[in-house]
Design an enzyme around this catalytic site. Structure first.
Site, PDB file in Angstrom:
ATOM      1  N   CYS A  17       0.865  -1.316   0.030  1.00  0.00           N
ATOM      2  CA  CYS A  17      -0.049  -0.075   0.121  1.00  0.00           C
ATOM      3  C   CYS A  17       0.991   1.071   0.059  1.00  0.00           C
ATOM      4  CB  CYS A  17      -1.026   0.019   1.021  1.00  0.00           C
ATOM      5  SG  CYS A  17      -2.111   1.613   1.126  1.00  0.00           S
ATOM      6  N   CYS A  61       0.514   4.597   6.825  1.00  0.00           N
ATOM      7  CA  CYS A  61      -0.094   4.432   8.319  1.00  0.00           C
ATOM      8  C   CYS A  61       0.734   3.787   9.248  1.00  0.00           C
ATOM      9  CB  CYS A  61      -1.380   3.783   8.017  1.00  0.00           C
ATOM     10  SG  CYS A  61      -2.424   4.205   6.758  1.00  0.00           S
ATOM     11  N   CYS A 103       0.224  -0.168  10.319  1.00  0.00           N
ATOM     12  CA  CYS A 103      -0.369  -1.109   9.403  1.00  0.00           C
ATOM     13  C   CYS A 103       0.994  -1.827   8.590  1.00  0.00           C
ATOM     14  CB  CYS A 103      -1.166  -0.392   8.240  1.00  0.00           C
ATOM     15  SG  CYS A 103      -1.903  -1.618   7.201  1.00  0.00           S
ATOM     16  N   CYS A 111     -16.982  -8.742   5.145  1.00  0.00           N
ATOM     17  CA  CYS A 111     -16.210  -7.510   4.886  1.00  0.00           C
ATOM     18  C   CYS A 111     -14.771  -7.875   4.172  1.00  0.00           C
ATOM     19  CB  CYS A 111     -15.714  -6.816   6.222  1.00  0.00           C
ATOM     20  SG  CYS A 111     -17.143  -6.850   7.536  1.00  0.00           S
ATOM     21  N   CYS A 165     -19.419  -5.544   3.185  1.00  0.00           N
ATOM     22  CA  CYS A 165     -18.917  -4.401   3.544  1.00  0.00           C
ATOM     23  C   CYS A 165     -17.387  -4.283   2.804  1.00  0.00           C
ATOM     24  CB  CYS A 165     -18.645  -4.267   5.011  1.00  0.00           C
ATOM     25  SG  CYS A 165     -17.678  -3.061   5.515  1.00  0.00           S
ATOM     26  N   CYS A 202     -19.376   2.476   8.268  1.00  0.00           N
ATOM     27  CA  CYS A 202     -18.541   1.730   9.125  1.00  0.00           C
ATOM     28  C   CYS A 202     -17.212   2.515   9.559  1.00  0.00           C
ATOM     29  CB  CYS A 202     -18.280   0.293   8.863  1.00  0.00           C
ATOM     30  SG  CYS A 202     -17.464  -0.521   9.978  1.00  0.00           S
ATOM     31  N   ARG A 210     -18.166  -2.435  17.370  1.00  0.00           N
ATOM     32  CA  ARG A 210     -17.486  -3.834  17.147  1.00  0.00           C
ATOM     33  C   ARG A 210     -16.098  -3.777  17.942  1.00  0.00           C
ATOM     34  NH1 ARG A 210     -16.729  -4.033  11.988  1.00  0.00           N
ATOM     35  NH2 ARG A 210     -18.809  -4.481  11.621  1.00  0.00           N
TER      36      ARG A 210
HETATM   37  N1  SAM Z   1      -6.463   0.746   2.704  1.00  0.00           N
HETATM   38  C1  SAM Z   1      -7.864   0.979   3.180  1.00  0.00           C
HETATM   39  C2  SAM Z   1      -7.803   1.909   4.467  1.00  0.00           C
HETATM   40  O1  SAM Z   1      -6.909   2.240   5.144  1.00  0.00           O
HETATM   41  O2  SAM Z   1      -8.855   2.838   4.316  1.00  0.00           O
HETATM   42  C3  SAM Z   1      -8.599  -0.377   3.972  1.00  0.00           C
HETATM   43  C4  SAM Z   1      -7.897  -1.257   4.719  1.00  0.00           C
HETATM   44  S1  SAM Z   1      -7.102  -0.978   6.354  1.00  0.00           S
HETATM   45  C5  SAM Z   1      -6.172  -2.115   6.693  1.00  0.00           C
HETATM   46  C6  SAM Z   1      -8.619  -0.954   7.254  1.00  0.00           C
HETATM   47  C7  SAM Z   1      -8.382  -0.672   8.764  1.00  0.00           C
HETATM   48  O3  SAM Z   1      -7.617  -1.437   9.421  1.00  0.00           O
HETATM   49  C8  SAM Z   1      -7.520   0.835   8.957  1.00  0.00           C
HETATM   50  O4  SAM Z   1      -8.416   2.036   8.915  1.00  0.00           O
HETATM   51  C9  SAM Z   1      -7.153   0.428  10.373  1.00  0.00           C
HETATM   52  O5  SAM Z   1      -8.129   1.362  11.231  1.00  0.00           O
HETATM   53  C10 SAM Z   1      -7.329  -0.946  10.604  1.00  0.00           C
HETATM   54  N2  SAM Z   1      -6.115  -1.231  10.917  1.00  0.00           N
HETATM   55  C11 SAM Z   1      -5.058  -1.658  10.223  1.00  0.00           C
HETATM   56  N3  SAM Z   1      -3.883  -2.179  10.649  1.00  0.00           N
HETATM   57  C12 SAM Z   1      -4.294  -2.244  12.008  1.00  0.00           C
HETATM   58  C13 SAM Z   1      -3.377  -2.668  13.107  1.00  0.00           C
HETATM   59  N4  SAM Z   1      -2.316  -3.163  13.078  1.00  0.00           N
HETATM   60  N5  SAM Z   1      -4.121  -2.897  14.128  1.00  0.00           N
HETATM   61  C14 SAM Z   1      -5.545  -2.492  14.329  1.00  0.00           C
HETATM   62  N6  SAM Z   1      -6.141  -1.905  13.226  1.00  0.00           N
HETATM   63  C15 SAM Z   1      -5.613  -1.856  12.015  1.00  0.00           C
HETATM   64 FE1  SF4 Z   2      -2.796   1.211   3.260  1.00  0.00          FE
HETATM   65 FE2  SF4 Z   2      -2.855  -0.134   5.641  1.00  0.00          FE
HETATM   66 FE3  SF4 Z   2      -3.133   2.447   5.907  1.00  0.00          FE
HETATM   67 FE4  SF4 Z   2      -5.076   1.014   4.718  1.00  0.00          FE
HETATM   68  S1  SF4 Z   2      -4.136   1.091   6.605  1.00  0.00           S
HETATM   69  S2  SF4 Z   2      -4.326   2.944   3.709  1.00  0.00           S
HETATM   70  S3  SF4 Z   2      -3.777  -0.725   4.028  1.00  0.00           S
HETATM   71  S4  SF4 Z   2      -1.122   1.333   4.860  1.00  0.00           S
END
Ligand code: SAM
Ligand code: SF4
Ligand code: DTB
Length: 339
Positions: A56, A60, A63, A100, A131, A191, A263
């Site tokens: 990606c 973040c 992530c 989802c 979702c 959501c 949730r």
């Molecule tokens: N890339 C898209 C986005 O971020 O909008 C969708 C996928 S992203 C993995 C979806 C959500 O997963 C993120 O907004 C975050 O809140 C959650 N998430 C990601 N990594 C996480 C982690 N290590 N622990 C808890 N929640 C996590």
């Molecule tokens: Fe990308 Fe992870 Fe951020 Fe979603 S949460 S935008 S998958 S880096």
């Protein structure tokens, strides 16, 4: 069950005052709100699948799928429709009512997006709520998802506006709000929630919940994630939070958004069962159900079925397609209705 009153004008002082209540008082109040709106013995089950993993472009800090971190994940292509539908059917067979799908995108691309629409249609045909979480959307993409029958769009705010900048630099908090507004205005259920354990202060949690509760309508689904401290991410060694602070946040979410599904999301595999039970008492009434989240482990199906049974909780049987949250202003307030 009485009908709880939903408010959309919470002040930060009011929300902080809820956090400041004694633990027992807060839980009592949250549980009272909860039982006024929901069957307290029912838990909604959602299953998760990553349909496009890794690589990606966003950064973040939490992530493992970000290309900016070395989390050891292989970048994968979009998975095939057949595999998705097989997993959705298996999720339905084990009792999930919502499926989802997550994609590690900043926003959907023109090549893959039509295939995601097929996935949405396919999941809906199985009789499940669907979702997706695909990153930022434009108006045309939102409309296409709506036309495909999408029930919910997941797009988290994660934390307060101020703390957000310390966690993500490749997009802004406002970008998130803009996509959420498009989704809500198209009539797709929202959501939207956050993550605890990002080094935020209690005030950041209060601000996040206030932001959610003061939207024109409450997100129908509010995921509260506990950070999964994934190897190779900047937050790999983030401090653990006090489990009771997690419970408090769930309780305040329940009080602020009485009719939303709250949730208890990521992080349950590291959360002891007594803490989860307190979260259910405080108003959490939905979980991710399935051995895997997107790329990390969830509590297992067997563990969860046993936990629910021990707590005399039962899976919610039907998909709650109808909106549960009400609007600050009735959706058609501008239209004259004559008797
Ligand atoms: N890339 C898209 C986005 O971020 O909008 C969708 C996928 S992203 C993995 C979806 C959500 O997963 C993120 O907004 C975050 O809140 C959650 N998430 C990601 N990594 C996480 C982690 N290590 N622990 C808890 N929640 C996590
Ligand atoms: Fe990308 Fe992870 Fe951020 Fe979603 S949460 S935008 S998958 S880096
Ligand atoms: C949400 O609030 N939590 C889910 C879902 N929405 C998409 C994601 C949790 C991801 C946990 C880390 C992983 O498995 O990659």
């Amino acid at each position: 069950m009485t009908t709880p009153h939903c408010r959309y004008d919470w002040s930060l002082n009011e929300v902080q005052a809820l956090f400041a209540l004694s633990f027992m008082e807060l839980l009592y109040r949250a549980h009272t709100v909860h039982r006024s709106a929901f069957n307290i013995h029912e838990i909604q089950l959602s299953s998760l699948m990553s349909v496009k993993t890794g690589g990606c472009p966003e950064d973040c800090a939490y992530c493992p799928q970000s290309a900016h971190h070395e989390a050891g994940l292989e970048k994968e292509q979009l998975v095939e429709l057949g595999r998705v539908l097989k997993e959705a059917q298996a999720a339905k067979d084990r009792g999930a009512t919502r499926f989802c799908m997550g994609a590690a995108w900043k926003s959907p691309n023109a090549r893959d997006f039509p295939l995601v629409l097929e996935m949405v249609r396919g999941v809906k045909e199985l009789g499940m709520e669907c979702c997706v979480t695909l990153g930022s959307l434009n108006e045309a993409q939102v409309q296409a998802l709506k036309d495909a029958g999408l029930s919910y769009y997941n797009h988290n705010l994660d934390t307060s506006r101020e703390h957000y900048e310390k966690i993500v630099s490749t997009r802004s908090f406002q970008d998130r709000l803009d996509t959420l507004a498009l989704v809500r205005d198209a009539g797709i259920h929202v959501c939207c929630g956050g993550i605890l354990g990002l080094g935020e202060a209690e005030q950041d949690r209060a601000k996040l919940l206030m932001e959610l509760a003061n939207m024109p309508s409450h997100p129908e689904s509010v995921p509260i994630n506990l950070l999964v401290r994934a190897k190779g991410t900047p937050l790999e060694h983030a401090a653990e939070i006090d489990p009771f602070d997690f419970v408090r946040t769930v309780a305040v979410a329940r009080i602020l958004m009485p009719k939303s599904y709250v949730r208890l999301s990521a992080g349950r595999d590291k959360m002891d069962e007594a803490t989860q039970a307190l979260c259910f008492f405080a108003g959490a009434n939905s979980i991710f159900f399935g051995d895997k989240l997107l790329t990390t482990n969830n509590a297992t199906v067997d563990q969860d079925l046993q936990l629910l049974a021990r707590l005399d909780l039962k899976p919610k049987e039907t998909a709650s397609e109808h909106a549960v949250a009400e609007h600050a202003v009735p959706k058609h307030a501008g239209l004259a209705v004559s008797a």
